[in-house]
Design a protein around this motif. Structure first.
Motif, short mmCIF file in Angstrom:
data_model
loop_
_atom_site.label_atom_id
_atom_site.label_comp_id
_atom_site.label_asym_id
_atom_site.label_seq_id
_atom_site.Cartn_x
_atom_site.Cartn_y
_atom_site.Cartn_z
N UNK A 82 0.98 -1.17 -0.03
CA UNK A 82 -0.01 0.10 0.03
C UNK A 82 0.81 1.07 0.09
N UNK A 83 0.65 2.34 -0.89
CA UNK A 83 1.57 3.46 -0.99
C UNK A 83 1.26 4.49 0.28
N UNK A 84 0.25 4.17 0.83
CA UNK A 84 -0.23 4.93 2.04
C UNK A 84 0.91 5.57 2.88
N UNK A 85 1.95 4.49 3.34
CA UNK A 85 2.75 4.99 4.24
C UNK A 85 3.65 5.96 3.48
N UNK A 86 4.07 5.59 2.29
CA UNK A 86 4.96 6.63 1.49
C UNK A 86 4.11 7.85 1.35
#
Lengths: 160, 87
Positions: free
Chosen positions: A32-36
């Protein structure tokens, strides 16, 4: 030198060896790119705070430290998705991906080097584009909205 | 049959580093604890070390780099070869 080693080195000149992955993580399939994206927003926020802080060296030092950490975290998260999740057929469809990741690495380094809101916002913009591509590969539509963070900048979110 | 591989990743350090090149044998071979193997999982080939053998066809494999790896249970049919040497 062992004759087999010599033969292998010669063979390398004519065809590339296969890849044997020695990954640090189990391929759990959870990406998931959310952390980035959150890390990129944090970089933006720290740059904003540094800009507002003036001569308070202690506060600037704290903001700069967090900015450094989150720029590096952003790079790490992007590299994991890029290296472990994306497959050749996805790259065929999204030919900009390699260039985009390269730009994210550069933008994150620039955001670390400078206390510039512009550098941080460039990082965020590219990480949001990365998130759009990621979700598209999963067949999930996305939308851009103002993030519920003090950065007051956009975030790309999936319509799950 | 020999196959050449390029190592990508850090889970087999210090014995095998990112960028090392390996010769792997896919000929009939016996497998035992501590052998280094290449096996297929999904579309990718992985390099790990056998930590335990279950019967004739089950293997627990893991990386050498304890802080950076997990353990997987794999079947004999997934194994593509056993390490012969670095080159």
């Amino acid at each position: 030198m062992n004759i087999m080693k010599i033969a292998a080195k010669i063979a390398d000149k004519f065809s590339k060896p296969g890849v044997a992955y020695a990954h640090c993580d189990i391929p759990c399939g959870i990406y998931d790119p959310h952390a980035a994206q959150v890390a990129a927003h944090t970089v933006v926020r720290m740059a904003q705070l540094i800009g507002k802080t003036g001569d308070d060296a202690h506060a600037v030092a704290r903001y700069a430290k967090v900015k450094e950490e989150h720029a590096e975290l952003c790079k790490h998260e992007i590299r994991i998705i890029w290296g472990d999740y994306f497959k050749p057929e996805m790259l065929e469809k999204h030919k900009e991906l390699h260039g985009l990741v390269w730009n994210i690495m550069k933008a994150a380094s620039k955001a670390r080097q400078e206390a510039s809101a512009q550098a941080a916002e460039e990082l965020l913009e590219q990480v949001n584009r990365f998130a759009e591509i990621f979700w598209e590969t999963k067949g999930v539509k996305t939308y851009k909205t103002k993030a519920p963070y003090p950065t007051e900048k956009e975030i790309v979110l999936p319509r799950l | 049959m020999l196959k050449r591989y390029l190592v990508k990743g850090h889970s087999m350090e210090p014995a095998f580093r990112n960028g090392d090149k390996l010769l792997v044998s896919s000929l009939l071979f016996k497998l035992k604890k501590d052998d280094v193997i290449v096996f297929k999982n999904g579309n990718r080939d992985y390099l790990k070390r056998i930590k335990a053998v279950f019967g004739k066809s089950g293997f627990l494999v893991t990386g050498d780099n304890k802080g950076h790896t997990g353990s997987w249970k794999i079947a004999r049919k997934q194994i593509k070869g056993k390490l012969l040497m670095k080159y």
